[in-house]
Scaffold this active site. Structure first.
Site: not given
Length: 283
Positions: A97-98
């Site tokens: 989840k960057r």
């Protein structure tokens, strides 16, 4: 393209994605007591889950937070888990989840599409803007990689922002979905889906999202422990494909339904995956 391989896996093995969000508390005590350190125990647990489910699941999703929380040794464990799946010929999604500006995103792409932490897909947060996706595009074209962008997530708080109403009677997630669909057309595989997929939780129903995002492959979390329903998950598939339905705790802890001591935890995990496949089957 990697999306074609994932599509083919769903055709052959079904749409279940096994989540390896492995917490030490999930391991049966009798199994854990055989090891002198936690990292070896979790890796052995992961191995046995993968081995027992490999022929009945489309792919695996590894949530990095469970490994980061263990420090350096945990990241070595994360690396070993990714490698184990990929060396078997499996597809692995790194749930990281960057989301950041291009200079930083370039380093995230290098970190998770190359080297020690290489995976096939990663999850990204697009809510800083679609320009944050640029550094990853070369990997889609030339390195057989893909991403799943957060669109409409499975948590209750998703309604705080993703469900906000816009002037044209659409919600924020509808607009983000339009952008994902349009950008994704540049990276279509032979299967008709893009290497740029979307995360669409099955804890809430939305009848039009599958129709509107015709070329977007879905990662569908929220099934099982989070309360997501099979009928909702099935509505996000297209003829049984076009998406993968993830379950983590429901599979990893399946032994507690039948075998509290967990002596056959991997067999219980396998049976849970098979039962999921049957429940999600579209006739």
């Amino acid at each position: 393209m990697i999306i074609d391989k994932l599509y083919e896996n769903v055709e052959k093995k079904g749409c279940v994605c096994v989540g390896l969000d492995t917490d030490i508390s999930y391991l049966p005590k009798g199994f854990l007591n055989k090891f002198t350190n936690i990292e070896d125990a979790i890796f052995a647990f992961n191995q046995r889950i993968v081995d027992s489910t490999f022929d009945v699941s489309a792919c695996y999703k590894v949530q990095i937070a469970y490994y980061e929380a263990m420090g350096i040794k945990g990241m070595i464990l994360y690396k070993k888990t990714l490698e184990y799946i990929r060396k078997k010929g499996g597809i692995v999604i790194a749930d990281i989840k960057r989301g950041d500006i291009s200079a930083t995103a370039k380093m995230y792409a290098k970190a998770h599409f190359e080297g020690d932490f290489e995976s096939d897909f990663i999850t990204l947060n697009p809510y800083m803007g679609m320009d944050t996706l640029e550094p990853y595009k070369d990997y889609f074209k030339n390195k057989e990689k893909g991403v799943f962008l957060l669109l409409r997530t499975s948590n209750e708080g998703s309604k705080d922002i993703q469900y906000l109403d816009l002037k044209d009677n659409k919600k924020v997630y509808n607009k983000v979905g339009e952008k994902i669909e349009n950008i994704g057309k540049e990276f279509l595989g032979n299967c008709g889906y893009s290497s740029i997929g979307a995360v669409v939780g099955c804890t809430a129903e939305e009848n039009n999202i599958r129709k509107e995002l015709k070329h977007t492959f879905f990662l569908i979390p929220g099934y099982g422990a989070q309360g997501g329903k099979a009928e909702v998950a099935k509505s996000y598939l297209s003829g049984g494909n076009g998406g993968i339905v993830n379950s983590s705790r429901g599979i990893l802890l399946a032994y507690k339904k039948y075998d509290e001591e967990g002596k056959n935890f991997e067999e219980c995990a396998r049976n849970e995956v098979i039962n999921m496949k049957k429940t999600l089957q579209i006739i």
